[in-house]
Design a protein around this motif. Structure first.
Motif, short mmCIF file in Angstrom:
data_model
loop_
_atom_site.label_atom_id
_atom_site.label_comp_id
_atom_site.label_asym_id
_atom_site.label_seq_id
_atom_site.Cartn_x
_atom_site.Cartn_y
_atom_site.Cartn_z
N ALA A 46 0.85 -1.20 0.00
CA ALA A 46 0.00 0.00 0.00
C ALA A 46 0.87 1.24 0.00
N ILE A 47 0.35 2.32 -0.55
CA ILE A 47 1.04 3.62 -0.48
C ILE A 47 0.18 4.60 0.33
N GLN A 48 0.81 5.70 0.67
CA GLN A 48 0.13 6.70 1.52
C GLN A 48 -1.07 7.33 0.79
N ALA A 49 -0.91 7.61 -0.50
CA ALA A 49 -1.99 8.26 -1.27
C ALA A 49 -3.26 7.41 -1.15
N SER A 50 -4.40 8.07 -0.96
CA SER A 50 -5.63 7.34 -0.64
C SER A 50 -6.85 8.01 -1.25
N THR A 51 -7.95 7.26 -1.21
CA THR A 51 -9.25 7.81 -1.59
C THR A 51 -10.12 7.90 -0.34
N PHE A 52 -10.74 9.05 -0.15
CA PHE A 52 -11.62 9.27 1.00
C PHE A 52 -13.06 9.41 0.51
N ILE A 53 -13.98 8.78 1.23
CA ILE A 53 -15.40 9.03 0.96
C ILE A 53 -16.07 9.41 2.28
N LEU A 54 -16.77 10.51 2.25
CA LEU A 54 -17.57 10.95 3.40
C LEU A 54 -19.04 10.77 3.00
N ALA A 55 -19.85 10.26 3.94
CA ALA A 55 -21.22 9.93 3.56
C ALA A 55 -22.22 10.23 4.66
N ALA A 56 -23.42 10.60 4.23
CA ALA A 56 -24.56 10.75 5.15
C ALA A 56 -25.81 10.29 4.42
N LYS A 57 -26.80 9.88 5.22
CA LYS A 57 -28.06 9.43 4.60
C LYS A 57 -28.74 10.57 3.86
N SER A 58 -29.47 10.20 2.80
CA SER A 58 -30.28 11.19 2.10
C SER A 58 -31.73 10.77 2.22
N GLU A 59 -32.61 11.76 2.36
CA GLU A 59 -34.04 11.43 2.44
C GLU A 59 -34.55 11.01 1.07
N LYS A 60 -33.83 11.44 0.04
CA LYS A 60 -34.29 11.12 -1.32
C LYS A 60 -33.80 9.73 -1.73
N ASN A 61 -34.47 9.18 -2.75
CA ASN A 61 -34.06 7.87 -3.26
C ASN A 61 -32.95 8.03 -4.28
N GLN A 62 -31.85 8.59 -3.81
CA GLN A 62 -30.77 8.96 -4.74
C GLN A 62 -29.41 8.74 -4.09
N ILE A 63 -28.42 8.56 -4.96
CA ILE A 63 -27.04 8.67 -4.47
C ILE A 63 -26.49 9.92 -5.13
N HIS A 64 -26.08 10.87 -4.30
CA HIS A 64 -25.55 12.10 -4.88
C HIS A 64 -24.03 12.09 -4.77
N PHE A 65 -23.38 12.32 -5.91
CA PHE A 65 -21.92 12.28 -5.97
C PHE A 65 -21.35 13.68 -6.12
N ALA A 112 -34.61 -1.67 -4.11
CA ALA A 112 -35.65 -0.66 -3.88
C ALA A 112 -35.67 -0.18 -2.43
N SER A 113 -35.21 -1.03 -1.50
CA SER A 113 -35.23 -0.58 -0.10
C SER A 113 -33.85 -0.11 0.37
N SER A 114 -32.90 -0.03 -0.55
CA SER A 114 -31.57 0.44 -0.12
C SER A 114 -31.62 1.95 0.14
N LYS A 115 -30.74 2.40 1.03
CA LYS A 115 -30.83 3.80 1.48
C LYS A 115 -30.16 4.77 0.50
N GLY A 116 -30.73 5.95 0.38
CA GLY A 116 -30.11 7.02 -0.40
C GLY A 116 -28.93 7.61 0.36
N MET A 117 -27.96 8.18 -0.37
CA MET A 117 -26.75 8.70 0.29
C MET A 117 -26.28 9.99 -0.36
N ASN A 118 -25.74 10.85 0.45
CA ASN A 118 -25.01 12.02 -0.05
C ASN A 118 -23.53 11.76 0.17
N LEU A 119 -22.75 11.91 -0.89
CA LEU A 119 -21.33 11.54 -0.81
C LEU A 119 -20.41 12.68 -1.20
N LEU A 120 -19.26 12.68 -0.53
CA LEU A 120 -18.18 13.56 -0.97
C LEU A 120 -16.95 12.68 -1.19
N VAL A 121 -16.36 12.78 -2.37
CA VAL A 121 -15.19 11.96 -2.70
C VAL A 121 -13.97 12.86 -2.85
#
Ligand code: ADP
Ligand code: NG1
Ligand code: MG
Length: 405
Positions: A46-65, A112-121
């Motif tokens: 592994a190397i130090q360089a990484s990918t970060f994802i921050l997430a919170a639930k969304s009330e909408k049926n969407q994944i926002h990127f 259909a029952s999976s949760k919506g999410m707001n994401l920051l990458v």
């Protein structure tokens, strides 16, 4: 950028705090290039360089990127009854969807029952540069999905299961990868490399000599593997090489032979070094000549339909030319080098490590043809500057339109 800065950026964007912060590292492969999909062992860390994802639930049926790098455009994925089907020309957020899909399937969560999410990458791994930004995003996506859907993280799926699952699921972006990247990114430990074996997945710590310094350089060009057919073409060339040699050896069901390692087993568990000799013996055509489609159908005594089903993949259905001898010679000689490299690490023999790295690069350049002038030049410069060895890492190649700024 610190995690606190990322949290602040998340709050500014979504007006709420993130519930989870996931981080996944990139990797450098020290040796063992393009052999994981032939089921031979590799030696990454592994190397130090990484990918970060921050997430919170969304009330909408969407994944926002939302990506902090503006080059990757904001996008909203609507969660419908239909599962995202995968792609052969991936957009950046589809690497996330590949990891997300894998987890929903593994945990039997109804779409259909999976949760919506707001994401920051946010990623510090240079994309499309051979240090596996793609798998870092897929693995981080899988972890994010586990956390968001279950409220828990590692207890739900073990690291090794996560590695195997994400290796399968990254195939939804159109590359028939071997599993090295996901394995090291899920299983890595600080300060050591791992030798990773496949089928079954196993990992063994390899301590690098304390007086050896490994530097990872960027040659300035990039290559998106998902958007092109280079990678999949090599995967099928290796498979066809194994199938033709199996057929020549009297194996009735060549369709069951999937990898060059399967072939070595069928020939009596021959070692990679012994297999180099077998390839020279069994494939008469000189290594620098390709087999056309007709010759392959003849050698396999098969028809187009079976050839497409058992040998090719989506991106190579129409391929006409296959360099099978060169590819097989690379795979077996590279597999042997991995074991010699591990032994040289145990002995602290840095000169031998350098020699093996040089041989690996030459084989990638001449037999596997996955290098490019910029990579070759970088290797040459390193050697001239006094490095004991230098080689390309990752899949290789270059799309010159995408020169790094
Ligand atoms: P690599 O050698 O880095 O794994 P790939 O060609 O396999 O190269 O994958 C590169 C692609 O992965 C990028 O073109 C992009 O679509 C996606 N990707 C990787 N990291 C990020 C990131 N931090 N943000 C957005 N997309 C990313
Ligand atoms: P990169 O260049 O990081 O995308 C790819 C494959 C690996 C391996 C190497 C070559 C994926 C996800 N990654 O890496 O499995 O085959 O090329 O050794 O397919
Ligand atoms: Mg990749």
């Amino acid at each position: 950028m610190l995690v606190d800065d990322l949290k602040k950026a998340f709050r500014e964007k979504y007006n709420t705090d993130p519930e989870f912060v996931v981080r996944c590292p990139g990797r450098v492969n020290l040796i063992g290039e393009h052999i994981d999909y032939s089921h031979y062992s590799v030696l990454p860390m592994a190397i130090q360089a990484s990918t970060f994802i921050l997430a919170a639930k969304s009330e909408k049926n969407q994944i926002h990127f939302f990506n902090l790098d503006k080059k990757f455009k904001e996008y909203t994925h609507e969660i419908t009854k239909e599962m995202w089907p995968g792609t052969t020309h991936p957009e950046w957020y589809e690497y996330f969807l590949a990891g997300w899909r894998g987890v929903l399937e593994r945990l039997s969560i109804d779409i259909a029952s999976s949760k919506g999410m707001n994401l920051l990458v946010y990623g510090t791994i240079p994309p499309a540069s051979g240090v596996s930004s793609s798998s870092a995003l897929v693995c981080a996506a899988a972890l994010t999905t586990i956390a968001m859907q279950t409220g828990k993280s590692f207890e739900v799926v073990s690291r090794s299961e996560l590695a195997e699952m994400t290796a399968k699921t990254e195939k939804y972006v159109g590359t028939e990868g071997g599993g090295m990247d996901q394995a090291i990114e899920c299983l890595a430990e600080k300060g050591i490399a791992l030798r990773i074996d496949f089928h079954p997945l196993k990992w063994t710590p390899v301590t690098l000599p304390p007086n050896a310094l490994f530097a990872v350089l960027h040659c300035g060009v990039t290559m998106n593997k998902g958007a092109t057919s280079y990678y999949n073409q090599r995967v099928v060339e290796c498979r066809i090489a194994a199938q033709i040699m199996a057929k020549k050896n009297g194996v009735k069901n060549w369709k069951e032979v999937r990898t060059l390692r399967d072939l070595a087993r069928l020939l009596g568990n021959l070692t990679p070094d012994q297999m180099v000799i077998e390839v020279e013996k069994r494939l008469e055509k000189p290594a620098d000549q390709f087999y056309d489609r007709k010759e392959i159908l003849q050698a396999l005594e098969t028809n187009e339909q079976d050839f497409i089903q058992y040998s090719l993949n989506d991106k190579t259905r129409d391929a006409q030319e296959f360099w099978i001898k060169k590819r097989a010679l690379h795979v077996y000689s590279e597999a042997a080098r991995v074991f010699h490299f591990e032994e040289a690490c145990r002995q602290g023999n840095t000169v031998e490590l350098g020699k093996l790295m040089k041989e690996s690069h030459t084989s990638c350049r001449d037999l596997f043809e996955c290098s490019c002038p910029e990579l070759d030049e970088t290797v040459e410069k390193c050697l001239k500057a006094g490095c004991l060895g230098a080689r390309l890492t990752g899949a290789g190649w270059a799309e010159r339109a995408a020169v790094l700024e």
